[in-house]
Design a protein around this motif. Structure first.
Motif, PDB file in Angstrom:
ATOM      1  N   THR A 276       4.337 -11.677  -2.559  1.00 36.91           N
ATOM      2  CA  THR A 276       3.202 -10.955  -1.962  1.00 36.91           C
ATOM      3  C   THR A 276       3.681  -9.739  -1.173  1.00 36.91           C
ATOM      4  OG1 THR A 276       3.231 -12.476  -0.053  1.00 36.91           O
ATOM      5  CG2 THR A 276       1.700 -12.972  -1.851  1.00 36.91           C
ATOM      6  N   GLY A 277       4.901  -9.804  -0.636  1.00 37.81           N
ATOM      7  CA  GLY A 277       5.470  -8.645   0.045  1.00 37.81           C
ATOM      8  C   GLY A 277       5.708  -7.494  -0.913  1.00 37.81           C
ATOM      9  N   PHE A 278       6.296  -7.802  -2.067  1.00 38.64           N
ATOM     10  CA  PHE A 278       6.543  -6.763  -3.071  1.00 38.64           C
ATOM     11  C   PHE A 278       5.241  -6.181  -3.611  1.00 38.64           C
ATOM     12  CE2 PHE A 278      10.850  -8.714  -3.658  1.00 38.64           C
ATOM     13  CZ  PHE A 278      11.578  -7.556  -3.376  1.00 38.64           C
ATOM     14  N   ILE A 279       4.182  -6.992  -3.643  1.00 37.77           N
ATOM     15  CA  ILE A 279       2.883  -6.505  -4.119  1.00 37.77           C
ATOM     16  C   ILE A 279       2.137  -5.780  -2.991  1.00 37.77           C
ATOM     17  CG2 ILE A 279       0.608  -7.192  -4.980  1.00 37.77           C
ATOM     18  CD1 ILE A 279       1.956  -9.534  -6.387  1.00 37.77           C
ATOM     19  N   GLY A 280       2.134  -6.367  -1.802  1.00 40.30           N
ATOM     20  CA  GLY A 280       1.312  -5.859  -0.710  1.00 40.30           C
ATOM     21  C   GLY A 280       1.819  -4.574  -0.082  1.00 40.30           C
ATOM     22  N   VAL A 281       3.139  -4.428   0.064  1.00 38.05           N
ATOM     23  CA  VAL A 281       3.688  -3.239   0.731  1.00 38.05           C
ATOM     24  C   VAL A 281       3.323  -1.947  -0.009  1.00 38.05           C
ATOM     25  CG1 VAL A 281       5.822  -2.053   1.365  1.00 38.05           C
ATOM     26  CG2 VAL A 281       5.537  -4.475   1.917  1.00 38.05           C
ATOM     27  N   PRO A 282       3.552  -1.839  -1.331  1.00 33.69           N
ATOM     28  CA  PRO A 282       3.155  -0.598  -2.026  1.00 33.69           C
ATOM     29  C   PRO A 282       1.653  -0.309  -1.931  1.00 33.69           C
ATOM     30  CG  PRO A 282       4.601  -1.929  -3.412  1.00 33.69           C
ATOM     31  CD  PRO A 282       4.208  -2.784  -2.247  1.00 33.69           C
ATOM     32  N   ILE A 283       0.840  -1.372  -2.014  1.00 35.98           N
ATOM     33  CA  ILE A 283      -0.613  -1.168  -1.925  1.00 35.98           C
ATOM     34  C   ILE A 283      -0.987  -0.616  -0.551  1.00 35.98           C
ATOM     35  CG2 ILE A 283      -2.852  -2.339  -1.893  1.00 35.98           C
ATOM     36  CD1 ILE A 283      -1.775  -4.284  -3.967  1.00 35.98           C
ATOM     37  N   PHE A 284      -0.398  -1.179   0.504  1.00 39.21           N
ATOM     38  CA  PHE A 284      -0.727  -0.735   1.858  1.00 39.21           C
ATOM     39  C   PHE A 284      -0.236   0.694   2.097  1.00 39.21           C
ATOM     40  CE2 PHE A 284      -0.662  -1.193   6.589  1.00 39.21           C
ATOM     41  CZ  PHE A 284      -1.994  -1.520   6.727  1.00 39.21           C
ATOM     42  N   ILE A 285       0.938   1.026   1.564  1.00 40.72           N
ATOM     43  CA  ILE A 285       1.448   2.398   1.677  1.00 40.72           C
ATOM     44  C   ILE A 285       0.496   3.369   0.972  1.00 40.72           C
ATOM     45  CG2 ILE A 285       3.297   3.960   0.938  1.00 40.72           C
ATOM     46  CD1 ILE A 285       5.266   1.672   1.400  1.00 40.72           C
ATOM     47  N   PHE A 286       0.004   2.963  -0.204  1.00 40.38           N
ATOM     48  CA  PHE A 286      -0.939   3.802  -0.948  1.00 40.38           C
ATOM     49  C   PHE A 286      -2.214   4.030  -0.146  1.00 40.38           C
ATOM     50  CE2 PHE A 286      -4.624   4.004  -3.834  1.00 40.38           C
ATOM     51  CZ  PHE A 286      -4.317   5.180  -4.507  1.00 40.38           C
ATOM     52  N   ILE A 287      -2.700   2.972   0.509  1.00 34.63           N
ATOM     53  CA  ILE A 287      -3.911   3.099   1.324  1.00 34.63           C
ATOM     54  C   ILE A 287      -3.685   4.082   2.472  1.00 34.63           C
ATOM     55  CG2 ILE A 287      -5.452   1.864   2.904  1.00 34.63           C
ATOM     56  CD1 ILE A 287      -5.075  -0.610   1.119  1.00 34.63           C
ATOM     57  N   LEU A 288      -2.497   3.999   3.113  1.00 38.01           N
ATOM     58  CA  LEU A 288      -2.192   4.898   4.224  1.00 38.01           C
ATOM     59  C   LEU A 288      -2.053   6.347   3.742  1.00 38.01           C
ATOM     60  CD1 LEU A 288       0.433   2.759   6.188  1.00 38.01           C
ATOM     61  CD2 LEU A 288      -1.943   3.183   6.801  1.00 38.01           C
TER      62      LEU A 288
END
Length: 296
Positions: A276-288
């Motif tokens: 979930t870290g590998f999935i969640g970090v890129p998504i959150f960076i994209f949102i920011l």
């Protein structure tokens, strides 16, 4: 019936039993936890009006980990570990609320600070337990619990914890309009006949219940409760009447994908928080990067 027919019929029955007893139970557990953690995250973010709020904000995850560690150090069976995790998670939140009451804070910031204090305390206790744990057996179990996995979920665990998660999900779905009311100013909220403090505490209680039950079932799973509410708001907007159900659906699908990857990439299950870290970090960076206002 010939011997060959009996052989293939027996193999088919065994495969069906395997699917029903293992895969189906695990998938149901993954869906419930994914939906529950995502809805808990969306609830915390709405109540605290803070896009960085997550199910770990009141220390429930670290507290539950301490409860699990205590049971593991005493060589308790899995159902005792789950019960200890659930009880300690709830106790941690109660202590967080008690600290907040002594601070006499009139905003949600005091409760967040109290949660940080309790999380720090529980992390210290957990670190002490890992220091004294048997490195060949107990330490591995504690660390694996911290990283989350559905590998040990069975019928007994799902039947005992699943209904708690389901009740929490249904309650938040039914009362989700109150989250919209809590975002209004105090005078407006009182005008429409809602007690803001009582409703805030009820929402926090059920979100905490969901988090504690999820940790009790499968250990600590990161990023789902933080990232999924933002994805849902990108899809349907900030109205919790639509964002909360969307969070449940997206969270369930995302965790099913993560769990499938955790089972498929390696011979042994990879801890879910890694996936979930590998999935969640890129998504959150994209949102920011996209410039989404996370309301910090």
């Amino acid at each position: 019936m010939t011997e060959v027919s009996r052989f293939f019929l027996g193999r088919a029955n065994s495969a069906t039993k395997l699917i029903l007893d293992l895969r189906f139970i695990r998938i149901i557990a993954v869906i419930l936890v994914g939906a529950g953690l995502s809805m808990a995250g969306a609830t915390f973010q709405s109540v605290f009006n803070n896009g960085l709020a997550s199910p770990n904000i009141l220390g429930v995850s670290t507290g539950a980990s301490v409860g699990a560690a205590i049971a593991i150090l005493n060589n308790a069976p899995i159902y005792v570990i789950e019960l200890a995790a659930f009880i300690m998670g709830i106790v941690t939140v109660v202590l967080t609320i008690v600290i907040d009451s002594f601070m006499h804070s009139k905003s949600s910031i005091g409760l967040i600070l109290s949660g940080i204090i309790m999380s720090g305390l529980m992390q210290s206790i957990l670190g002490s337990m890992k220091y004294i744990a048997d490195p060949e057996d107990q330490l591995q179990s504690i660390v694996y619990w911290e990283m989350g996995s559905f590998m040990k979920v069975d019928k007994q665990a799902l039947y005992s914890v699943g209904p708690i998660i389901l009740v929490g999900i249904i309650f938040l779905l039914i009362t989700r309009w109150r989250l919209n009311a809590l975002t209004l100013d105090l005078a407006t909220v009182k005008t429409i006949g809602i007690n803001p403090k009582l409703n805030r505490n009820i929402m926090i209680a059920f979100a905490t219940l969901l988090t504690a039950a999820a940790v009790c079932l499968c250990g600590v799973i990161g990023w789902i409760g933080l990232v999924v509410p933002h994805i849902s708001r990108q899809l349907v907007g900030d109205d919790n009447r639509y964002a909360l159900p969307m969070s449940a659906g997206v969270g369930a699908v995302l965790l099913v994908i993560a769990d499938t990857l955790a089972r498929s990439v390696s011979v042994n299950d990879i801890p879910l928080s890694i996936v979930t870290g590998f999935i969640g970090v890129p998504i959150f960076i994209f949102i920011l990067i996209k410039g989404r206002n996370i309301g910090v």
